[in-house]
Scaffold this motif. Structure first.
Motif, PDB file in Angstrom:
ATOM      1  N   ASP A 517       1.663 -25.629  32.110  1.00 39.73           N
ATOM      2  CA  ASP A 517       2.350 -24.364  31.841  1.00 39.73           C
ATOM      3  C   ASP A 517       2.807 -23.728  33.155  1.00 39.73           C
ATOM      4  O   ASP A 517       1.983 -23.379  34.006  1.00 39.73           O
ATOM      5  CB  ASP A 517       1.393 -23.422  31.102  1.00 39.73           C
ATOM      6  N   PRO A 518       4.125 -23.525  33.360  1.00 40.06           N
ATOM      7  CA  PRO A 518       4.600 -22.910  34.611  1.00 40.06           C
ATOM      8  C   PRO A 518       4.112 -21.471  34.781  1.00 40.06           C
ATOM      9  O   PRO A 518       3.965 -20.998  35.910  1.00 40.06           O
ATOM     10  CB  PRO A 518       6.121 -22.977  34.494  1.00 40.06           C
ATOM     11  N   LEU A 519       3.857 -20.760  33.667  1.00 37.16           N
ATOM     12  CA  LEU A 519       3.344 -19.394  33.786  1.00 37.16           C
ATOM     13  C   LEU A 519       1.953 -19.403  34.416  1.00 37.16           C
ATOM     14  O   LEU A 519       1.643 -18.521  35.243  1.00 37.16           O
ATOM     15  CB  LEU A 519       3.304 -18.720  32.415  1.00 37.16           C
ATOM     16  N   PHE A 520       1.137 -20.370  34.053  1.00 35.08           N
ATOM     17  CA  PHE A 520      -0.195 -20.464  34.651  1.00 35.08           C
ATOM     18  C   PHE A 520      -0.086 -20.625  36.168  1.00 35.08           C
ATOM     19  O   PHE A 520      -0.812 -19.979  36.927  1.00 35.08           O
ATOM     20  CB  PHE A 520      -0.965 -21.641  34.047  1.00 35.08           C
ATOM     21  N   GLU A 521       0.831 -21.475  36.616  1.00 40.22           N
ATOM     22  CA  GLU A 521       1.008 -21.672  38.059  1.00 40.22           C
ATOM     23  C   GLU A 521       1.499 -20.393  38.727  1.00 40.22           C
ATOM     24  O   GLU A 521       1.087 -20.063  39.839  1.00 40.22           O
ATOM     25  CB  GLU A 521       1.980 -22.828  38.333  1.00 40.22           C
ATOM     26  N   ALA A 522       2.364 -19.649  38.045  1.00 44.22           N
ATOM     27  CA  ALA A 522       2.849 -18.382  38.599  1.00 44.22           C
ATOM     28  C   ALA A 522       1.714 -17.361  38.692  1.00 44.22           C
ATOM     29  O   ALA A 522       1.622 -16.601  39.674  1.00 44.22           O
ATOM     30  CB  ALA A 522       3.977 -17.829  37.734  1.00 44.22           C
ATOM     31  N   LEU A 523       0.849 -17.342  37.698  1.00 43.80           N
ATOM     32  CA  LEU A 523      -0.319 -16.450  37.735  1.00 43.80           C
ATOM     33  C   LEU A 523      -1.269 -16.853  38.864  1.00 43.80           C
ATOM     34  O   LEU A 523      -1.855 -15.989  39.529  1.00 43.80           O
ATOM     35  CB  LEU A 523      -1.055 -16.490  36.391  1.00 43.80           C
ATOM     36  N   ARG A 524      -1.407 -18.151  39.095  1.00 43.25           N
ATOM     37  CA  ARG A 524      -2.235 -18.610  40.216  1.00 43.25           C
ATOM     38  C   ARG A 524      -1.646 -18.169  41.550  1.00 43.25           C
ATOM     39  O   ARG A 524      -2.378 -17.796  42.473  1.00 43.25           O
ATOM     40  CB  ARG A 524      -2.372 -20.145  40.208  1.00 43.25           C
ATOM     41  N   ASP A 525      -0.323 -18.254  41.668  1.00 40.87           N
ATOM     42  CA  ASP A 525       0.332 -17.798  42.900  1.00 40.87           C
ATOM     43  C   ASP A 525       0.066 -16.313  43.123  1.00 40.87           C
ATOM     44  O   ASP A 525      -0.208 -15.875  44.254  1.00 40.87           O
ATOM     45  CB  ASP A 525       1.839 -18.058  42.831  1.00 40.87           C
ATOM     46  N   CYS A 526       0.158 -15.530  42.057  1.00 44.33           N
ATOM     47  CA  CYS A 526      -0.117 -14.100  42.146  1.00 44.33           C
ATOM     48  C   CYS A 526      -1.562 -13.861  42.586  1.00 44.33           C
ATOM     49  O   CYS A 526      -1.827 -13.025  43.460  1.00 44.33           O
ATOM     50  CB  CYS A 526       0.152 -13.441  40.792  1.00 44.33           C
ATOM     51  N   ARG A 527      -2.482 -14.620  41.981  1.00 51.61           N
ATOM     52  CA  ARG A 527      -3.888 -14.478  42.350  1.00 51.61           C
ATOM     53  C   ARG A 527      -4.108 -14.827  43.816  1.00 51.61           C
ATOM     54  O   ARG A 527      -4.857 -14.155  44.534  1.00 51.61           O
ATOM     55  CB  ARG A 527      -4.746 -15.396  41.464  1.00 51.61           C
ATOM     56  N   GLU A 549      -5.998 -18.078  29.674  1.00 56.34           N
ATOM     57  CA  GLU A 549      -5.914 -17.229  28.483  1.00 56.34           C
ATOM     58  C   GLU A 549      -4.746 -16.255  28.602  1.00 56.34           C
ATOM     59  O   GLU A 549      -4.033 -15.994  27.628  1.00 56.34           O
ATOM     60  CB  GLU A 549      -7.228 -16.476  28.261  1.00 56.34           C
ATOM     61  N   MET A 550      -4.528 -15.725  29.810  1.00 57.50           N
ATOM     62  CA  MET A 550      -3.363 -14.847  30.011  1.00 57.50           C
ATOM     63  C   MET A 550      -2.071 -15.588  29.691  1.00 57.50           C
ATOM     64  O   MET A 550      -1.173 -15.057  29.027  1.00 57.50           O
ATOM     65  CB  MET A 550      -3.304 -14.365  31.461  1.00 57.50           C
ATOM     66  N   ALA A 551      -1.967 -16.829  30.182  1.00 56.66           N
ATOM     67  CA  ALA A 551      -0.743 -17.607  29.971  1.00 56.66           C
ATOM     68  C   ALA A 551      -0.543 -17.919  28.496  1.00 56.66           C
ATOM     69  O   ALA A 551       0.599 -17.969  28.010  1.00 56.66           O
ATOM     70  CB  ALA A 551      -0.799 -18.898  30.785  1.00 56.66           C
ATOM     71  N   ALA A 552      -1.634 -18.114  27.774  1.00 62.35           N
ATOM     72  CA  ALA A 552      -1.529 -18.445  26.350  1.00 62.35           C
ATOM     73  C   ALA A 552      -1.236 -17.212  25.509  1.00 62.35           C
ATOM     74  O   ALA A 552      -0.395 -17.239  24.599  1.00 62.35           O
ATOM     75  CB  ALA A 552      -2.820 -19.116  25.880  1.00 62.35           C
ATOM     76  N   VAL A 553      -1.899 -16.078  25.808  1.00 59.57           N
ATOM     77  CA  VAL A 553      -1.773 -14.863  24.999  1.00 59.57           C
ATOM     78  C   VAL A 553      -0.543 -14.043  25.397  1.00 59.57           C
ATOM     79  O   VAL A 553       0.089 -13.393  24.566  1.00 59.57           O
ATOM     80  CB  VAL A 553      -3.060 -14.014  25.114  1.00 59.57           C
ATOM     81  N   ARG A 554      -0.209 -14.070  26.687  1.00 58.08           N
ATOM     82  CA  ARG A 554       0.904 -13.288  27.241  1.00 58.08           C
ATOM     83  C   ARG A 554       0.814 -11.803  26.856  1.00 58.08           C
ATOM     84  O   ARG A 554       1.700 -11.277  26.160  1.00 58.08           O
ATOM     85  CB  ARG A 554       2.253 -13.872  26.803  1.00 58.08           C
ATOM     86  N   ALA A 556       1.251  -7.922  26.649  1.00 58.38           N
ATOM     87  CA  ALA A 556       2.433  -7.133  27.020  1.00 58.38           C
ATOM     88  C   ALA A 556       2.078  -5.750  27.533  1.00 58.38           C
ATOM     89  O   ALA A 556       2.970  -4.986  27.919  1.00 58.38           O
ATOM     90  CB  ALA A 556       3.367  -7.020  25.812  1.00 58.38           C
ATOM     91  N   SER A 557       0.795  -5.392  27.544  1.00 61.02           N
ATOM     92  CA  SER A 557       0.382  -4.063  27.991  1.00 61.02           C
ATOM     93  C   SER A 557      -0.980  -4.152  28.654  1.00 61.02           C
ATOM     94  O   SER A 557      -1.692  -5.154  28.516  1.00 61.02           O
ATOM     95  CB  SER A 557       0.298  -3.109  26.802  1.00 61.02           C
ATOM     96  N   LEU A 558      -1.359  -3.098  29.372  1.00 62.67           N
ATOM     97  CA  LEU A 558      -2.679  -3.078  30.003  1.00 62.67           C
ATOM     98  C   LEU A 558      -3.795  -3.120  28.966  1.00 62.67           C
ATOM     99  O   LEU A 558      -4.819  -3.771  29.176  1.00 62.67           O
ATOM    100  CB  LEU A 558      -2.815  -1.830  30.882  1.00 62.67           C
ATOM    101  N   SER A 559      -3.599  -2.455  27.839  1.00 63.74           N
ATOM    102  CA  SER A 559      -4.647  -2.474  26.819  1.00 63.74           C
ATOM    103  C   SER A 559      -4.823  -3.875  26.256  1.00 63.74           C
ATOM    104  O   SER A 559      -5.952  -4.325  26.021  1.00 63.74           O
ATOM    105  CB  SER A 559      -4.320  -1.485  25.694  1.00 63.74           C
ATOM    106  N   ALA A 560      -3.725  -4.595  26.072  1.00 65.71           N
ATOM    107  CA  ALA A 560      -3.821  -5.985  25.604  1.00 65.71           C
ATOM    108  C   ALA A 560      -4.429  -6.876  26.682  1.00 65.71           C
ATOM    109  O   ALA A 560      -5.224  -7.778  26.392  1.00 65.71           O
ATOM    110  CB  ALA A 560      -2.440  -6.494  25.191  1.00 65.71           C
ATOM    111  N   MET A 561      -4.065  -6.619  27.937  1.00 67.41           N
ATOM    112  CA  MET A 561      -4.654  -7.366  29.044  1.00 67.41           C
ATOM    113  C   MET A 561      -6.163  -7.163  29.081  1.00 67.41           C
ATOM    114  O   MET A 561      -6.931  -8.084  29.358  1.00 67.41           O
ATOM    115  CB  MET A 561      -4.030  -6.910  30.370  1.00 67.41           C
ATOM    116  N   GLY A 562      -6.624  -5.969  28.761  1.00 65.30           N
ATOM    117  CA  GLY A 562      -8.053  -5.668  28.773  1.00 65.30           C
ATOM    118  C   GLY A 562      -8.842  -6.412  27.722  1.00 65.30           C
ATOM    119  O   GLY A 562     -10.074  -6.470  27.790  1.00 65.30           O
ATOM    120  N   GLU A 563      -8.167  -7.015  26.739  1.00 68.81           N
ATOM    121  CA  GLU A 563      -8.846  -7.802  25.714  1.00 68.81           C
ATOM    122  C   GLU A 563      -9.072  -9.244  26.151  1.00 68.81           C
ATOM    123  O   GLU A 563      -9.780  -9.997  25.478  1.00 68.81           O
ATOM    124  CB  GLU A 563      -8.032  -7.784  24.412  1.00 68.81           C
TER     125      GLU A 563
END
Length: 587
Positions: A517-527, A549-554, A556-563
């Motif tokens: 998943d390219p999004l996972f790699e982008a999240l790793r770069d951010c990390r 899990e972030m890459a799979a769930v995507r 859209a908000s901080l509250s969703a991120m908190g789950e």
């Protein structure tokens, strides 16, 4: 807020306890003394971190190594726990003492040497203590494989605060060691909680050494991510670190003989890296709280099954797939027996038993995991499906006759020649040496041929491992105590012949991004960028599992991120917007 479940969600980002965590936390919160035996990666530190926030006062954590304390300090501060260390390496000791006396610390990490001193006891009397947590508690036991005498001086400190609960934690303790820990730390037997020893995400494999450097290079190429290679000597760690650079991976050496600054830098580089290989002696490891180690390789046998379990347990602490591969040689066992002869007589029997157990693990044609778990008193299934012998069953052959021939050749040549020369005698390979010695007229000359010839090297390894043969100071083979029974046919020699080596998989199944998943790699770069800016290892920000899990769930908000599992309130506040931006850019 003191409800443990609420704290678990808000601080650590987990919706439920794992395994026995809930039972351990409940005992601590009720004021009961506890010894928790939990496998590495099962979340031992949470068992005192959570109560440290819920209870009034400071939790005193006694830990054996400064590096380990500093790693745990970073992780605690990252989720918002007020923590500090009080060690010889800290230059803010006066500030830490003031914070402790002022009730501003949830956790205070100290070494056993400091904890057992009278001055420290006086310091503790100046503030409220909520809990004593004794990490790596097997160090208290002389039966343990990492005995630390200072741990046995802790009991007076604990007894000086009879109303403060004590929590001992370890991943490695057989029944004898567990009983000793309970006695030494004054914990009633009813306070023992054993979670089990299985690490199902680790794939175990064991192979005879042929060409150590090449075998390790192939293994490293097949296994991406950070890894540890344990070597028996300091010199070998440096040789391997230099040689393995040809794999294209960054490598470092680590041993006690390095300059302190070099040692510290190499360790820090490894902890922060996502692909580094560190070649180390066993001085490296207990002080490393790095969850994303993808493999542990041994270039020689460890001291015992307990040591092997703990050393391999440094892989895959984040729960993702990991590999543990041991490369062994018969000379490992010969040297180990020599060392046993040098220890005090009272300890020799126990050391021999440990070596025998290790030999059984190395030689088995059965499930490696089953042998490990039985050693710790468990009753596992016959097959695990995730070790080399389960995945690719080896062939077992009775080599007793070949072993008798080998022993006969050793005897008839005077018990003074090495394995290579004995092999040439058995195969009937003439040389100037064999002619000069008159060995071509011996009855054992050329008595092995055909398919049996392939058994000679494995047989010599097996005879050395079983103490039927020993190596003299000049490299020659001589009889050991087990030789007589084999020669008389009273003991069989069964060999395990590994299956033909399959074509190597490039970048195998331990990749952190199995679906690409390219999004996972982008999240790793951010990390990676966030970690660099904050001067912490990437895993302190989030584990790979959180990013997947972030890459799979995507969200859209901080509250969703908190789950997302593993995203607590402090980390959501610190990093949520940055990761949301990456997800939004990915569409």
């Amino acid at each position: 807020m003191t409800d443990p479940t609420d704290l678990l969600r808000n601080i650590f980002g987990f919706s439920a306890f794992r395994g026995v965590q809930g039972d351990v936390v409940a005992r601590v919160m009720s004021g009961a003394d506890t010894l928790a035996v939990m496998p590495t990666g099962a979340g031992k530190s949470l068992c005192y971190q959570l109560p440290s926030v819920a209870l009034e006062g400071t939790c005193i954590v006694i830990s054996p190594l400064i590096a380990l304390m500093h790693d745990q300090l970073r992780a605690a501060e990252a989720v918002g726990i007020r923590a500090a260390t009080l060690t010889s390496a800290d230059d803010n000791r006066a500030e830490t003492i003031a914070r402790f006396r002022g009730g501003e610390l949830d956790l205070l990490y100290v070494a056993p040497e400091r904890a057992s001193s009278g001055h420290f006891r006086e310091l503790l009397e100046s503030a409220k203590i909520a809990l004593f947590a004794i990490d790596e508690a097997h160090c208290v036991s002389e039966w343990g494989h990492d005995f630390r005498p200072d741990y046995r001086l802790l009991r007076p400190l604990l007894d000086n605060f009879p109303d403060v609960p004590r929590l001992a934690l370890t991943a490695t303790a057989d029944a004898h060691t567990r009983a000793d820990i309970l006695e030494q730390l004054g914990i009633e037997p009813g306070g023992l909680i054993v979670a089990g020893f299985d690490r199902p995400n680790i794939r175990y494999a064991i192979s005879p050494r042929t060409n150590t450097t090449q075998q390790l290079a192939d293994f490293i190429i097949d296994n991406p991510g950070p890894g540890i290679v344990y070597a028996p000597t300091r010199a070998q760690t440096e040789r391997l670190a230099e040689a393995l650079t040809r794999t294209g991976r960054p490598t470092r050496a680590y041993h006690a003989g390095l300059e302190p600054a070099v040692r510290a830098r190499n360790q820090a580089d490894f902890v922060a890296s996502e692909d580094m290989v560190i070649c180390a002696t066993v001085a490296f490891g207990m002080g490393i709280d790095k969850p994303d180690v993808r493999f542990v390789a041994h270039a020689g046998i460890p001291k015992s099954i307990e040591a092997y379990y703990q050393e391999t347990g440094r892989a895959g602490r984040d729960g993702d797939p990991a590999v543990a591969h041991l490369f062994w040689g018969a000379d490992d066992f010969a040297r180990a027996r020599q060392r046993i002869g040098e220890v005090e007589p009272a300890r020799q029997s126990g050391e021999r038993a440990r070596l025998t157990a290790l030999g059984a693990l190395v030689e088995t044609a059965g499930c490696r995991r089953a042998i490990l778990l039985r050693h710790f008193g468990e009753d596992p299934p016959e097959r695990c499906g995730n070790c080399d012998n389960c995945l690719n069953p080896p062939k077992a052959v009775d080599a007793s006759v070949a072993a008798q021939k080998f022993l006969s050749a050793v005897f008839r040549t005077g018990q003074m020649f090495g394995a290579g020369y004995i092999e040439s005698i058995l195969l009937g390979k003439s040389s100037e040496r064999s002619m000069t010695n008159g060995h071509e007229s011996l009855s054992v000359w050329g008595i092995i041929n055909g398919e049996e010839a392939a058994l000679i090297k494995p047989v010599s390894r097996a005879l050395l491992l079983r103490d039927a043969l020993r190596t003299n100071p000049h490299g020659g083979l001589e009889f050991g105590p087990a030789a007589k029974a084999i020669l008389k046919g009273e003991a069989r020699v069964e060999l395990v012949l590994p299956p033909a080596r399959a074509k190597r998989r490039r970048r195998g199944r331990v990749t952190p991004n199995p679906v690409g998943d390219p999004l996972f790699e982008a999240l790793r770069d951010c990390r990676r960028d966030l970690a660099k800016a904050r001067e912490v290892p990437p895993y302190v920000i989030f584990h790979d599992s959180v990013l997947r899990e972030m890459a799979a769930v995507r969200p859209a908000s901080l509250s969703a991120m908190g789950e997302i599992t593993g995203v607590g309130a402090k980390k959501l506040d610190a990093y949520g917007d940055a990761f949301l931006s990456v997800i939004r850019r990915a569409g």
